[in-house]
Design a protein around this motif. Structure first.
Motif, PDB file in Angstrom:
ATOM      1  N   GLN A  40       0.811  -1.225   0.000  1.00 30.66           N
ATOM      2  CA  GLN A  40       0.000   0.000   0.000  1.00 30.66           C
ATOM      3  C   GLN A  40       0.843   1.274   0.000  1.00 30.66           C
ATOM      4  O   GLN A  40       0.305   2.377   0.072  1.00 30.66           O
ATOM      5  N   GLU A  55      -5.281   4.811  13.086  1.00 34.60           N
ATOM      6  CA  GLU A  55      -4.169   4.357  12.258  1.00 34.60           C
ATOM      7  C   GLU A  55      -3.582   5.573  11.545  1.00 34.60           C
ATOM      8  O   GLU A  55      -4.225   6.136  10.655  1.00 34.60           O
ATOM      9  N   PRO A  65      -1.431   5.655  -2.687  1.00 34.67           N
ATOM     10  CA  PRO A  65      -2.740   6.267  -2.393  1.00 34.67           C
ATOM     11  C   PRO A  65      -2.671   7.379  -1.353  1.00 34.67           C
ATOM     12  O   PRO A  65      -3.376   8.384  -1.486  1.00 34.67           O
ATOM     13  N   LYS A  68      -0.759  10.510  -2.860  1.00 35.36           N
ATOM     14  CA  LYS A  68      -1.627  11.286  -3.768  1.00 35.36           C
ATOM     15  C   LYS A  68      -2.684  12.065  -2.981  1.00 35.36           C
ATOM     16  O   LYS A  68      -3.007  13.195  -3.298  1.00 35.36           O
ATOM     17  N   PHE A  69      -3.211  11.434  -1.928  1.00 35.97           N
ATOM     18  CA  PHE A  69      -4.240  12.076  -1.092  1.00 35.97           C
ATOM     19  C   PHE A  69      -3.671  13.338  -0.432  1.00 35.97           C
ATOM     20  O   PHE A  69      -4.286  14.407  -0.461  1.00 35.97           O
ATOM     21  N   LYS A  72      -3.208  16.193  -2.850  1.00 38.35           N
ATOM     22  CA  LYS A  72      -4.451  16.846  -3.260  1.00 38.35           C
ATOM     23  C   LYS A  72      -5.156  17.571  -2.128  1.00 38.35           C
ATOM     24  O   LYS A  72      -5.650  18.661  -2.280  1.00 38.35           O
ATOM     25  N   LYS A  73      -5.254  16.876  -0.974  1.00 33.38           N
ATOM     26  CA  LYS A  73      -6.131  17.387   0.095  1.00 33.38           C
ATOM     27  C   LYS A  73      -5.384  17.796   1.352  1.00 33.38           C
ATOM     28  O   LYS A  73      -5.976  18.382   2.252  1.00 33.38           O
ATOM     29  N   HIS A  78      -8.440   9.998   6.260  1.00 35.18           N
ATOM     30  CA  HIS A  78      -8.264   9.362   4.951  1.00 35.18           C
ATOM     31  C   HIS A  78      -9.294   8.273   4.701  1.00 35.18           C
ATOM     32  O   HIS A  78      -9.824   8.155   3.615  1.00 35.18           O
ATOM     33  N   HIS A  79      -9.579   7.454   5.722  1.00 36.42           N
ATOM     34  CA  HIS A  79     -10.601   6.427   5.522  1.00 36.42           C
ATOM     35  C   HIS A  79     -11.226   5.993   6.840  1.00 36.42           C
ATOM     36  O   HIS A  79     -10.678   6.232   7.919  1.00 36.42           O
ATOM     37  N   PRO A 120     -14.687   5.739  -2.736  1.00 39.20           N
ATOM     38  CA  PRO A 120     -15.369   6.902  -2.116  1.00 39.20           C
ATOM     39  C   PRO A 120     -16.426   7.543  -3.010  1.00 39.20           C
ATOM     40  O   PRO A 120     -17.360   8.176  -2.502  1.00 39.20           O
ATOM     41  N   LYS A 121     -16.305   7.352  -4.332  1.00 37.06           N
ATOM     42  CA  LYS A 121     -17.308   7.957  -5.228  1.00 37.06           C
ATOM     43  C   LYS A 121     -18.672   7.283  -5.075  1.00 37.06           C
ATOM     44  O   LYS A 121     -19.685   7.828  -5.496  1.00 37.06           O
ATOM     45  N   GLY A 125     -18.397  10.037  -0.592  1.00 38.36           N
ATOM     46  CA  GLY A 125     -17.142  10.769  -0.378  1.00 38.36           C
ATOM     47  C   GLY A 125     -16.225  10.213   0.694  1.00 38.36           C
ATOM     48  O   GLY A 125     -15.167  10.793   0.956  1.00 38.36           O
ATOM     49  N   LEU A 127     -13.823   7.232   1.766  1.00 39.76           N
ATOM     50  CA  LEU A 127     -13.133   5.974   1.454  1.00 39.76           C
ATOM     51  C   LEU A 127     -13.401   5.019   2.619  1.00 39.76           C
ATOM     52  O   LEU A 127     -13.096   5.336   3.771  1.00 39.76           O
TER      53      LEU A 127
HETATM   54  N1  CMX Z   1     -11.263   9.854   0.566  1.00 44.23           N
HETATM   55  C1  CMX Z   1     -12.185  10.466  -0.221  1.00 44.23           C
HETATM   56  N2  CMX Z   1     -11.995  10.708  -1.542  1.00 44.23           N
HETATM   57  C2  CMX Z   1     -10.815  10.286  -2.072  1.00 44.23           C
HETATM   58  C3  CMX Z   1      -9.827   9.641  -1.312  1.00 44.23           C
HETATM   59  C4  CMX Z   1     -10.089   9.432   0.055  1.00 44.23           C
HETATM   60  N3  CMX Z   1      -9.185   8.831   0.834  1.00 44.23           N
HETATM   61  N4  CMX Z   1      -8.786   9.343  -2.114  1.00 44.23           N
HETATM   62  C5  CMX Z   1      -9.104   9.801  -3.341  1.00 44.23           C
HETATM   63  N5  CMX Z   1     -10.324  10.351  -3.296  1.00 44.23           N
HETATM   64  C6  CMX Z   1     -11.026  10.990  -4.427  1.00 44.23           C
HETATM   65  C7  CMX Z   1     -10.181  12.098  -5.039  1.00 44.23           C
HETATM   66  O1  CMX Z   1     -10.376  13.319  -4.362  1.00 44.23           O
HETATM   67  C8  CMX Z   1     -10.678  12.140  -6.463  1.00 44.23           C
HETATM   68  O2  CMX Z   1     -11.880  12.841  -6.524  1.00 44.23           O
HETATM   69  P1  CMX Z   1     -12.163  13.882  -7.736  1.00 44.23           P
HETATM   70  O3  CMX Z   1     -12.203  12.993  -8.977  1.00 44.23           O
HETATM   71  O4  CMX Z   1     -13.497  14.474  -7.391  1.00 44.23           O
HETATM   72  O5  CMX Z   1     -11.013  14.825  -7.737  1.00 44.23           O
HETATM   73  C9  CMX Z   1     -10.992  10.680  -6.756  1.00 44.23           C
HETATM   74  O6  CMX Z   1     -11.176  10.025  -5.479  1.00 44.23           O
HETATM   75  C10 CMX Z   1      -9.861   9.994  -7.497  1.00 44.23           C
HETATM   76  O7  CMX Z   1      -8.673  10.259  -6.782  1.00 44.23           O
HETATM   77  P2  CMX Z   1      -7.200  10.103  -7.337  1.00 44.23           P
HETATM   78  O8  CMX Z   1      -6.289  10.972  -6.536  1.00 44.23           O
HETATM   79  O9  CMX Z   1      -7.175  10.240  -8.837  1.00 44.23           O
HETATM   80  O10 CMX Z   1      -6.823   8.674  -6.929  1.00 44.23           O
HETATM   81  P3  CMX Z   1      -7.101   7.278  -7.604  1.00 44.23           P
HETATM   82  O11 CMX Z   1      -8.384   7.254  -8.372  1.00 44.23           O
HETATM   83  O12 CMX Z   1      -5.851   6.870  -8.289  1.00 44.23           O
HETATM   84  O13 CMX Z   1      -7.283   6.425  -6.265  1.00 44.23           O
HETATM   85  C11 CMX Z   1      -8.587   5.376  -4.615  1.00 44.23           C
HETATM   86  C12 CMX Z   1      -8.308   6.700  -5.342  1.00 44.23           C
HETATM   87  C13 CMX Z   1      -9.554   5.679  -3.487  1.00 44.23           C
HETATM   88  C14 CMX Z   1      -9.194   4.385  -5.612  1.00 44.23           C
HETATM   89  C15 CMX Z   1      -7.210   4.837  -4.062  1.00 44.23           C
HETATM   90  O14 CMX Z   1      -6.675   5.778  -3.171  1.00 44.23           O
HETATM   91  C16 CMX Z   1      -7.355   3.485  -3.385  1.00 44.23           C
HETATM   92  O15 CMX Z   1      -7.379   2.442  -4.035  1.00 44.23           O
HETATM   93  N6  CMX Z   1      -7.442   3.467  -2.020  1.00 44.23           N
HETATM   94  C17 CMX Z   1      -7.552   2.226  -1.277  1.00 44.23           C
HETATM   95  C18 CMX Z   1      -6.220   1.786  -0.749  1.00 44.23           C
HETATM   96  C19 CMX Z   1      -5.657   2.763   0.243  1.00 44.23           C
HETATM   97  O16 CMX Z   1      -6.141   3.883   0.440  1.00 44.23           O
HETATM   98  N7  CMX Z   1      -4.558   2.335   0.917  1.00 44.23           N
HETATM   99  C20 CMX Z   1      -3.911   3.142   1.948  1.00 44.23           C
HETATM  100  C21 CMX Z   1      -4.287   2.677   3.330  1.00 44.23           C
HETATM  101  C22 CMX Z   1      -3.750   1.282   3.571  1.00 44.23           C
HETATM  102  C23 CMX Z   1      -3.993   0.757   4.962  1.00 44.23           C
HETATM  103  O17 CMX Z   1      -4.839   1.249   5.707  1.00 44.23           O
HETATM  104  O18 CMX Z   1      -3.295  -0.245   5.282  1.00 44.23           O
END
Ligand code: CMX
Length: 137
Positions: A40, A55, A65, A68-69, A72-73, A78-79, A120-121, A125, A127
């Motif tokens: 991850q 966490e 992930p 990138k988060f 952007k933000k 985060h989740h 999250p979509k 909103g 994740l």
């Molecule tokens: N919460 C809410 N929205 C989120 C987000 C989050 N954590 N991360 C991304 N987004 C939103 C973005 O703001 C963006 O929205 P807009 O299109 O409106 O701008 C959209 O999702 C796409 O974001 P992106 O930066 O282009 O990122 P990706 O699509 O490449 O990936 C996601 C987004 C959620 C699919 C990816 O982060 C993922 O697969 N996450 C799951 C795994 C993870 O987060 N691992 C880390 C934690 C591991 C652990 O706990 O062990």
């Protein structure tokens, strides 16, 4: 689908080294584990608060992930992770209901838990992660 409790809240931070003292010295919590989840691209630090954990997530790669988060933000929540009984059947149920699954089947996360993320979509909103202890159910 049966959610039993909030397993943890994932909080993205730029640096564990600078965030941990706030949780320990100001909030009085104890960091009981630091673990890298290479797949991850994060390093995690855990604190227990009742039945729920915090966490902290530090990115190990700007393209991961959490990297990138933060780009952007910025730092912040985060989740949200729920403990769910019967992870695969919960995922099948959610898919049937039209929720977009990031993980169609469970995989290994921090602390040896089986985990799966929902996009999250399709969750207003937030994740969302489902977790289950291996061997459970
Ligand atoms: N919460 C809410 N929205 C989120 C987000 C989050 N954590 N991360 C991304 N987004 C939103 C973005 O703001 C963006 O929205 P807009 O299109 O409106 O701008 C959209 O999702 C796409 O974001 P992106 O930066 O282009 O990122 P990706 O699509 O490449 O990936 C996601 C987004 C959620 C699919 C990816 O982060 C993922 O697969 N996450 C799951 C795994 C993870 O987060 N691992 C880390 C934690 C591991 C652990 O706990 O062990």
């Amino acid at each position: 689908m049966k959610i039993t409790h909030i397993e943890h809240l994932g909080i993205a931070v730029k640096s564990l080294e600078t965030a941990i003292p706030y949780y320990e010295e100001v909030l009085g919590l104890k960091c009981y584990a630091i673990e890298e989840v290479a797949e991850q691209k994060v390093k995690t630090a855990f604190f227990q608060v009742g039945q729920t954990k915090i966490e902290l997530l530090e990115s190990t790669d700007p393209e991961g992930p959490v990297g990138k988060f933060i780009e952007k933000k910025g730092e912040g929540i985060h989740h949200l992770a729920f403990a769910a009984e019967g992870l695969q059947s919960s995922l099948d149920f959610l898919a049937e209901k039209g929720v977009t699954l990031i993980d169609k089947s469970p995989r290994k996360g921090a602390e040896g838990l089986n985990i799966a993320f929902l996009h999250p979509k399709s969750t207003f909103g937030v994740l969302t992660e489902l977790c289950e202890k291996p061997g459970c159910c």
